[in-house]
Design a protein around this motif. Sequence first.
Motif, PDB file in Angstrom:
ATOM      1  N   TYR A  84       1.276  -1.417  -0.082  1.00 19.58           N
ATOM      2  CA  TYR A  84      -0.129  -0.343  -0.575  1.00 19.58           C
ATOM      3  C   TYR A  84       1.250   1.317   0.155  1.00 19.58           C
ATOM      4  N   SER A  85       0.329   2.199  -0.539  1.00 20.62           N
ATOM      5  CA  SER A  85       0.608   4.085   0.000  1.00 20.62           C
ATOM      6  C   SER A  85       0.118   4.742  -0.195  1.00 20.62           C
ATOM      7  N   ALA A  86       0.748   5.987  -0.557  1.00 23.40           N
ATOM      8  CA  ALA A  86      -0.561   7.003  -0.140  1.00 23.40           C
ATOM      9  C   ALA A  86      -0.849   7.013  -1.684  1.00 23.40           C
ATOM     10  N   LEU A  87      -2.113   7.975  -1.650  1.00 22.44           N
ATOM     11  CA  LEU A  87      -2.774   8.282  -3.085  1.00 22.44           C
ATOM     12  C   LEU A  87      -1.611   9.705  -3.815  1.00 22.44           C
ATOM     13  N   ALA A  88      -1.803   9.668  -5.613  1.00 24.30           N
ATOM     14  CA  ALA A  88      -1.067  10.210  -6.037  1.00 24.30           C
ATOM     15  C   ALA A  88      -1.436  10.256  -7.358  1.00 24.30           C
ATOM     16  N   GLY A  89      -1.349  12.113  -8.373  1.00 25.12           N
ATOM     17  CA  GLY A  89      -1.530  11.886  -9.278  1.00 25.12           C
ATOM     18  C   GLY A  89      -1.542  13.537  -9.940  1.00 25.12           C
ATOM     19  N   PHE A  90      -0.800  13.165 -11.336  1.00 29.85           N
ATOM     20  CA  PHE A  90      -0.316  14.203 -11.239  1.00 29.85           C
ATOM     21  C   PHE A  90      -1.803  15.175 -11.320  1.00 29.85           C
ATOM     22  N   ILE A  91      -1.054  17.112 -11.398  1.00 35.93           N
ATOM     23  CA  ILE A  91      -1.442  18.752 -11.272  1.00 35.93           C
ATOM     24  C   ILE A  91      -1.784  18.128 -13.175  1.00 35.93           C
ATOM     25  N   GLU A  92      -3.338  18.557 -13.337  1.00 32.72           N
ATOM     26  CA  GLU A  92      -3.400  19.066 -14.550  1.00 32.72           C
ATOM     27  C   GLU A  92      -3.511  20.381 -15.244  1.00 32.72           C
ATOM     28  N   ALA A  93      -3.268  21.039 -16.244  1.00 34.73           N
ATOM     29  CA  ALA A  93      -3.326  22.250 -16.729  1.00 34.73           C
ATOM     30  C   ALA A  93      -3.931  23.020 -16.077  1.00 34.73           C
ATOM     31  N   GLY A  94      -3.418  24.088 -15.461  1.00 34.49           N
ATOM     32  CA  GLY A  94      -4.363  25.544 -14.606  1.00 34.49           C
ATOM     33  C   GLY A  94      -4.780  25.410 -13.838  1.00 34.49           C
ATOM     34  N   GLU A  95      -4.142  23.899 -12.596  1.00 35.73           N
ATOM     35  CA  GLU A  95      -4.551  23.703 -11.427  1.00 35.73           C
ATOM     36  C   GLU A  95      -2.904  24.101 -10.120  1.00 35.73           C
ATOM     37  N   SER A  96      -3.921  24.204  -9.360  1.00 32.66           N
ATOM     38  CA  SER A  96      -2.259  24.686  -8.468  1.00 32.66           C
ATOM     39  C   SER A  96      -2.304  23.398  -7.475  1.00 32.66           C
ATOM     40  N   ALA A  97      -1.086  23.260  -6.623  1.00 34.97           N
ATOM     41  CA  ALA A  97      -1.264  21.710  -6.543  1.00 34.97           C
ATOM     42  C   ALA A  97      -2.244  21.075  -5.217  1.00 34.97           C
ATOM     43  N   GLU A  98      -2.875  22.706  -4.561  1.00 35.88           N
ATOM     44  CA  GLU A  98      -4.141  22.091  -3.864  1.00 35.88           C
ATOM     45  C   GLU A  98      -4.981  21.602  -3.914  1.00 35.88           C
ATOM     46  N   GLU A  99      -5.263  22.307  -5.159  1.00 33.21           N
ATOM     47  CA  GLU A  99      -6.904  22.116  -5.990  1.00 33.21           C
ATOM     48  C   GLU A  99      -6.854  20.335  -6.894  1.00 33.21           C
ATOM     49  N   ALA A 100      -5.748  20.267  -7.389  1.00 32.67           N
ATOM     50  CA  ALA A 100      -5.297  19.000  -8.252  1.00 32.67           C
ATOM     51  C   ALA A 100      -5.208  17.394  -7.051  1.00 32.67           C
ATOM     52  N   ILE A 101      -4.752  18.204  -5.157  1.00 39.35           N
ATOM     53  CA  ILE A 101      -5.405  17.392  -3.851  1.00 39.35           C
ATOM     54  C   ILE A 101      -6.914  16.869  -3.957  1.00 39.35           C
ATOM     55  N   ARG A 102      -6.974  18.222  -3.965  1.00 38.04           N
ATOM     56  CA  ARG A 102      -8.732  17.937  -3.124  1.00 38.04           C
ATOM     57  C   ARG A 102      -9.316  17.113  -4.306  1.00 38.04           C
TER      58      ARG A 102
END
Length: 283
Positions: free
Chosen positions: A178-196
Amino acid sequence: MLTLLPDEFHSNPSYVGSKKKWIFLVCQDKFILNRDYYLHDWVALDDKTAQSFKAFRDFKLCIGQYKGIDCEVWNLKNVEIQLDNFMLVDLREVLISCNALSFSAVCRSSQIVSWYKTNKFCGCCGKKNTISSTEHCFLCSHCNLTNYPKISPCIIVVVINEDKCLLARQPSWPKGMYSALAGFIEAGESAEEAIRREIIEEVGISVSDMHYFGSQSWPFPGQLMLGYIAYAKSNKLTINNQEISDANWFKYDQLPAGIPPSTIMSGKLIRYAVSKMAGKNES
Ligand SMILES: [Zn+2]
């Protein structure tokens, strides 16, 4: 005059002209390393040792300096290589097992080779690119488009709910991993928006109170992992099985059998989250 980082690897596209050189050997996206590389802080080969591979060299590039000594990456042609005292090691395996001092240089070697191999032609007009003599940049003399190594920021997050943390697994991973959740930041997003967005897409919960932990290169091929801790607003999980095969809450002292090693961002982040929860629980 350029001032170099004295005790670390210093990224730089240009040579400083040191007498010695350190060489990173890449072949078919793997690294050629000494058999006992994991016992050492620094995994590059000295230039004398690397000479036996010179006949197989496709191209070489300067990647920077280590303690003032020039470092090169050599990409070797896809040929049969006698490995006697060496071994061919998968990039992922090198990153998991090498010392922190070598980590950045290995990431950079891999990314620079990948960039060089995939940008020979202009993506706009299709004409042949030329490489800049002063920086890692491909230039199109026809339409002036520039191509620098591409870096793709990703978020990686451990979500905490009281004394538990949220970890997930993908179907291809070894059993119990098991690991932490992860994903790419989409164009136009801030890191915090990508997390949410990622957390609600993957497990259906909202998070708040996000804290930046640190970053690490992850060259598959050019990811930059931005590590965060976030706090859950609720604990009911709705798992999106298109993205992950399972996710669950794990109490800080009852983690799953397989979590990533502490050399990589996911492993660092999980251990940091555990220390935070344990500290709070004991106080
Ligand atoms: Zn062009």
